[in-house]
Write a protein that holds these residues in place. Structure first.
Motif, PDB file in Angstrom:
ATOM      1  N   TYR A 107       0.819  -1.209   0.000  1.00  0.00           N
ATOM      2  CA  TYR A 107       0.000   0.000   0.000  1.00  0.00           C
ATOM      3  C   TYR A 107       0.856   1.263   0.000  1.00  0.00           C
ATOM      4  N   ARG A 108       2.102   1.173   0.476  1.00  0.00           N
ATOM      5  CA  ARG A 108       2.993   2.342   0.481  1.00  0.00           C
ATOM      6  C   ARG A 108       3.555   2.615  -0.916  1.00  0.00           C
ATOM      7  N   LEU A 109       3.597   1.584  -1.773  1.00  0.00           N
ATOM      8  CA  LEU A 109       4.164   1.730  -3.116  1.00  0.00           C
ATOM      9  C   LEU A 109       3.127   2.113  -4.168  1.00  0.00           C
ATOM     10  N   ILE A 110       1.886   1.652  -3.979  1.00  0.00           N
ATOM     11  CA  ILE A 110       0.835   1.948  -4.955  1.00  0.00           C
ATOM     12  C   ILE A 110       0.684   3.467  -5.072  1.00  0.00           C
ATOM     13  N   LYS A 127      -0.657  -1.559  -9.491  1.00  0.00           N
ATOM     14  CA  LYS A 127      -0.863  -2.794  -8.733  1.00  0.00           C
ATOM     15  C   LYS A 127       0.427  -3.583  -8.693  1.00  0.00           C
ATOM     16  N   ILE A 128       0.437  -4.577  -7.816  1.00  0.00           N
ATOM     17  CA  ILE A 128       1.607  -5.431  -7.636  1.00  0.00           C
ATOM     18  C   ILE A 128       1.144  -6.875  -7.759  1.00  0.00           C
ATOM     19  N   ILE A 129       1.835  -7.622  -8.607  1.00  0.00           N
ATOM     20  CA  ILE A 129       1.515  -9.031  -8.811  1.00  0.00           C
ATOM     21  C   ILE A 129       2.548  -9.858  -8.043  1.00  0.00           C
ATOM     22  N   TYR A 137       5.763  -5.188 -10.638  1.00  0.00           N
ATOM     23  CA  TYR A 137       5.054  -3.922 -10.506  1.00  0.00           C
ATOM     24  C   TYR A 137       4.370  -3.607 -11.831  1.00  0.00           C
ATOM     25  N   VAL A 138       3.123  -3.174 -11.748  1.00  0.00           N
ATOM     26  CA  VAL A 138       2.355  -2.829 -12.939  1.00  0.00           C
ATOM     27  C   VAL A 138       2.194  -1.317 -12.966  1.00  0.00           C
ATOM     28  N   ALA A 139       2.889  -0.689 -13.922  1.00  0.00           N
ATOM     29  CA  ALA A 139       2.779   0.757 -14.113  1.00  0.00           C
ATOM     30  C   ALA A 139       1.776   1.014 -15.226  1.00  0.00           C
ATOM     31  N   ILE A 146       2.748  -1.394 -18.134  1.00  0.00           N
ATOM     32  CA  ILE A 146       4.151  -1.769 -18.267  1.00  0.00           C
ATOM     33  C   ILE A 146       4.473  -2.651 -17.068  1.00  0.00           C
ATOM     34  N   LEU A 147       4.971  -3.861 -17.320  1.00  0.00           N
ATOM     35  CA  LEU A 147       5.312  -4.795 -16.253  1.00  0.00           C
ATOM     36  C   LEU A 147       6.789  -4.648 -15.913  1.00  0.00           C
ATOM     37  N   ILE A 148       7.061  -4.404 -14.628  1.00  0.00           N
ATOM     38  CA  ILE A 148       8.425  -4.142 -14.176  1.00  0.00           C
ATOM     39  C   ILE A 148       8.792  -5.165 -13.107  1.00  0.00           C
ATOM     40  N   PRO A 149       9.838  -5.970 -13.339  1.00  0.00           N
ATOM     41  CA  PRO A 149      10.233  -6.949 -12.319  1.00  0.00           C
ATOM     42  C   PRO A 149      10.780  -6.235 -11.083  1.00  0.00           C
TER      43      PRO A 149
END
Length: 176
Positions: A107-110, A127-129, A137-139, A146-149
Motif C-alpha cells: 500500500y505504500r508503493l501503490i 498494482k503489484i503481482i 510492478y504494474v505501471a 508496463i510490467l516491471i520486475p
C-alpha cells in the motif's frame, strides 16, 4: 469501548471471498502476511454498507491453502457472514508488523510515479503481482500497462516522501 479509527489510518490486509461453514467463518484472501500474524482478540475493520466501518474481533484463524479461514466474535452464523463477502478487511497502520530496511508494504508503493534513470516517466504504479519468485510492478501510462520486475538490478531507488520510484529497465522491456 474501542477507540475511533480514521479511515486514512486503515490499511487493507485481505479480501473476504466467501463464507465458510455454518458458524459464520469468513474465507479471506490475504494481502501479504500481516493478517496471518494477528492473534485472537485483535480487532479488524470492515467497510459497512453505509460507508462507515464496523469492528470485528478475531477468535481464531487457520490457513487453508493460500486462503485464511477466520472466525469473529460478532458473526454467529452463515447469514451474519454473508454481507461481508466481497469486502476488504482492514487493520490500523500502527498494528502492522514492522518491515526490514529496504522492504515496503504494497500500500505504500501503490501510486508512486515510476521514472527511469534518465528521468523518463513510465507511469504510475497501479498494482503489484505476487509471482512467488519476485513481485512484478504494474505501471500504467496512457492506458497501457508496463510490467516491471521487482528485483534489485531493476529497482534503483524508492523515495516515499517524493512519491517516486527510479528504475533501470533491461533493454527492450518497454516498446518505443
Amino acid at each position: 469501548m474501542s477507540k475511533t479509527v480514521e479511515p486514512a489510518c486503515l490499511v487493507p490486509v485481505g479480501k473476504v471471498t466467501r463464507t465458510h461453514g455454518i458458524r459464520g467463518a469468513l474465507k479471506i484472501f490475504p494481502y501479504g502476511e500481516s493478517l496471518a500474524a494477528q492473534a485472537a482478540g485483535e480487532r479488524f475493520f470492515l467497510r459497512s454498507k453505509n460507508g462507515g466501518y464496523c469492528t470485528l474481533t478475531l477468535i481464531g484463524l487457520r490457513a487453508q491453502g493460500r486462503m485464511l479461514v477466520c472466525g469473529f466474535e460478532e458473526i454467529k452464523d452463515v447469514n451474519g457472514a454473508q454481507p461481508f463477502v466481497g469486502e476488504e478487511i482492514f487493520l490500523p497502520e500502527d498494528r502492522l508488523p514492522p518491515v526490514s530496511e529496504g522492504e515496503y508494504y504494497h500500500y505504500r508503493l501503490i501510486g508512486l510515479d515510476i521514472v527511469t534513470l534518465d528521468g523518463e516517466s513510465l507511469g504510475v504504479l497501479r498494482k503489484i503481482i505476487e509471482t512467488g519468485g519476485n513481485d512484478v510492478y504494474v505501471a500504467e501510462r496512457e492506458g497501457r500497462e508496463i510490467l516491471i520486475p521487482a528485483i534489485e538490478d531493476v529497482i534503483r531507488e524508492i523515495d516515499l516522501e517524493r512519491k517516486r520510484m527510479v528504475v533501470d529497465l533491461p533493454e527492450g522491456l518497454v516498446d518505443a
